[in-house]
Design a protein around this motif. Sequence first.
Motif, short mmCIF file in Angstrom:
data_model
loop_
_atom_site.label_atom_id
_atom_site.label_comp_id
_atom_site.label_asym_id
_atom_site.label_seq_id
_atom_site.Cartn_x
_atom_site.Cartn_y
_atom_site.Cartn_z
N VAL A 95 0.85 -1.19 0.00
CA VAL A 95 0.00 0.00 0.00
C VAL A 95 0.88 1.24 0.00
CG1 VAL A 95 -1.92 1.19 1.13
CG2 VAL A 95 -1.67 -1.28 1.41
N ALA A 96 0.48 2.25 -0.78
CA ALA A 96 1.15 3.54 -0.77
C ALA A 96 0.18 4.61 -0.28
CB ALA A 96 1.65 3.91 -2.18
N ALA A 97 0.71 5.58 0.45
CA ALA A 97 -0.09 6.69 0.96
C ALA A 97 0.80 7.91 1.11
CB ALA A 97 -0.74 6.34 2.29
N GLU A 98 0.20 9.09 1.11
CA GLU A 98 0.97 10.31 1.32
C GLU A 98 1.54 10.34 2.72
OE1 GLU A 98 -1.13 13.83 0.24
OE2 GLU A 98 -1.65 13.10 -1.75
N THR A 99 0.75 9.89 3.68
CA THR A 99 1.22 9.77 5.06
C THR A 99 0.60 8.53 5.68
OG1 THR A 99 1.15 10.76 7.28
CG2 THR A 99 -0.60 11.39 5.76
N MET A 100 1.38 7.77 6.39
CA MET A 100 0.90 6.54 6.99
C MET A 100 -0.03 6.79 8.18
SD MET A 100 1.77 4.11 5.16
CE MET A 100 2.64 4.30 3.60
N LEU A 101 -0.08 8.02 8.68
CA LEU A 101 -0.99 8.33 9.76
C LEU A 101 -2.43 8.06 9.37
CD1 LEU A 101 0.57 11.70 11.05
CD2 LEU A 101 0.77 9.43 12.08
N THR A 102 -2.73 8.20 8.08
CA THR A 102 -4.08 7.95 7.60
C THR A 102 -4.47 6.48 7.75
OG1 THR A 102 -3.83 9.72 5.97
CG2 THR A 102 -5.58 8.13 5.57
N LEU A 103 -3.48 5.60 7.69
CA LEU A 103 -3.76 4.17 7.61
C LEU A 103 -3.48 3.39 8.88
CD1 LEU A 103 -2.26 3.42 4.07
CD2 LEU A 103 -4.65 3.87 4.66
N THR A 104 -2.94 4.05 9.92
CA THR A 104 -2.53 3.29 11.10
C THR A 104 -3.66 2.48 11.70
OG1 THR A 104 -2.86 5.31 12.40
CG2 THR A 104 -0.60 4.80 11.69
N GLY A 105 -4.86 3.06 11.76
CA GLY A 105 -5.98 2.35 12.37
C GLY A 105 -6.39 1.12 11.58
N VAL A 106 -6.54 1.25 10.26
CA VAL A 106 -6.98 0.12 9.45
C VAL A 106 -5.88 -0.94 9.37
CG1 VAL A 106 -6.26 1.15 7.24
CG2 VAL A 106 -8.08 -0.56 7.29
N GLU A 217 7.04 24.63 4.00
CA GLU A 217 6.66 23.93 2.78
C GLU A 217 7.57 22.71 2.68
OE1 GLU A 217 5.68 25.35 -1.75
OE2 GLU A 217 7.52 26.06 -0.85
N GLY A 218 7.05 21.54 3.07
CA GLY A 218 7.93 20.38 3.15
C GLY A 218 7.24 19.09 2.80
N ASP A 219 7.90 17.98 3.12
CA ASP A 219 7.44 16.63 2.78
C ASP A 219 6.96 15.85 3.99
OD1 ASP A 219 7.92 16.38 -0.10
OD2 ASP A 219 10.01 16.73 0.43
N GLU A 220 6.61 16.52 5.07
CA GLU A 220 6.16 15.84 6.27
C GLU A 220 4.78 16.36 6.68
OE1 GLU A 220 9.53 14.75 9.20
OE2 GLU A 220 10.02 16.76 8.48
N PRO A 221 3.71 15.94 5.98
CA PRO A 221 2.38 16.40 6.37
C PRO A 221 2.05 16.09 7.83
CG PRO A 221 2.31 15.30 4.25
CD PRO A 221 3.67 15.05 4.81
N GLY A 222 2.59 14.97 8.35
CA GLY A 222 2.31 14.60 9.73
C GLY A 222 2.89 15.55 10.75
N ALA A 223 3.86 16.38 10.33
CA ALA A 223 4.49 17.32 11.26
C ALA A 223 3.75 18.66 11.33
CB ALA A 223 5.94 17.57 10.85
N MET A 224 2.77 18.86 10.47
CA MET A 224 2.12 20.17 10.39
C MET A 224 1.48 20.59 11.71
SD MET A 224 0.39 20.05 6.60
CE MET A 224 -0.72 21.38 7.05
N GLN A 225 0.74 19.67 12.35
CA GLN A 225 0.05 20.04 13.58
C GLN A 225 1.04 20.39 14.68
OE1 GLN A 225 -3.25 17.53 14.58
NE2 GLN A 225 -3.29 18.19 16.73
N ASP A 226 2.16 19.69 14.74
CA ASP A 226 3.17 20.01 15.74
C ASP A 226 3.76 21.40 15.50
OD1 ASP A 226 2.90 17.56 17.05
OD2 ASP A 226 4.33 16.59 15.71
N LEU A 227 3.99 21.75 14.24
CA LEU A 227 4.53 23.07 13.91
C LEU A 227 3.52 24.17 14.25
CD1 LEU A 227 6.20 22.24 10.48
CD2 LEU A 227 7.36 22.62 12.66
N ILE A 228 2.25 23.89 13.98
CA ILE A 228 1.21 24.86 14.31
C ILE A 228 1.11 25.02 15.83
CG2 ILE A 228 -1.27 25.31 14.21
CD1 ILE A 228 -1.22 23.77 11.49
N GLY A 229 1.14 23.89 16.54
CA GLY A 229 1.09 23.95 18.00
C GLY A 229 2.26 24.69 18.61
#
Length: 306
Positions: A95-106, A217-229
Amino acid sequence: MDLQALRYFQAVARHQHISRAAEELMVAQPSLSRAVARLEADLGTVLFDRRGRRIRLNAQGEAFLRRVERVLGELDDARRELAGVPGEAGGTVSVAAETMLTLTGVLAGFRRAEPGVGFHLHQAHAEAMPRLLRDRRVDFCAASQPLAGGDLCGRELLREEVLLAVPQDHPWAARRSVRIEELAREPFVVPRPGYWQRALADRLFERAGVLPTIVYEGDEPGAMQDLIGAGLGVGLIPAVAREAGTRAAVAWLRGEAQDCERVLTLVWHRDAHLSPAARRFRDFAAGHFRAPFAGGRKTGCPSPVE
């Protein structure tokens, strides 16, 4: 001409770079260059335009590549089909995804249900996903934006609202919503082009006539919330992140736009052979995302995803 030469050509065509293709294939660069040259001599035509160290697929190469992908794809599917045993409990799903955070539950749920099945996971942006599917490098792509191609089909898994996340000490923290036009004056956190959050942000900003001030502007969508916080800016985050509560604490606002949403689709190649394990994963994913979010609708097969 042999299968190895075709696979060498396919890798060089994909990378448009001899050294990167050689690294992927784990062969010496001179050997790879000679193999491509022999293939061109056998065909009686040049497949690449060469300028110094640069190499680019030409029109003849593009036409040949389409045929090669069909041939190698059929052979790879035949190998997988012959290796598969109906009812087999094991197997591997890629499986490929932009970020694996989307798929961790499934992924976790499927592993619990079928511990004998393994996974190969790839991180890729949407522009690369059709090629991964056509090259049979993955069984599925979890895409949050449309993938072009009449040879692709998919099933909608999830449709959810996308919210604006701001630092907890931001003046907007107590507000319930924000107009897109107001974001012109805010430092904005967003992935680079190719990721679905960027595609959504670009569409909303263009419609509102806004030129955002991008601070990340980067390649880590999963880091966005941490940067905003951390107070570096504001950004668009899917609502599932608020429900999860596993990232940095932020304040959440609704974006005043009709289509401020993310649609997650499981996409596969229409002609690819899917192993029993892959088919079971597809059904499991549809059931997993059906609650508590809306989803599970087929987007069409064999009609195109986009």
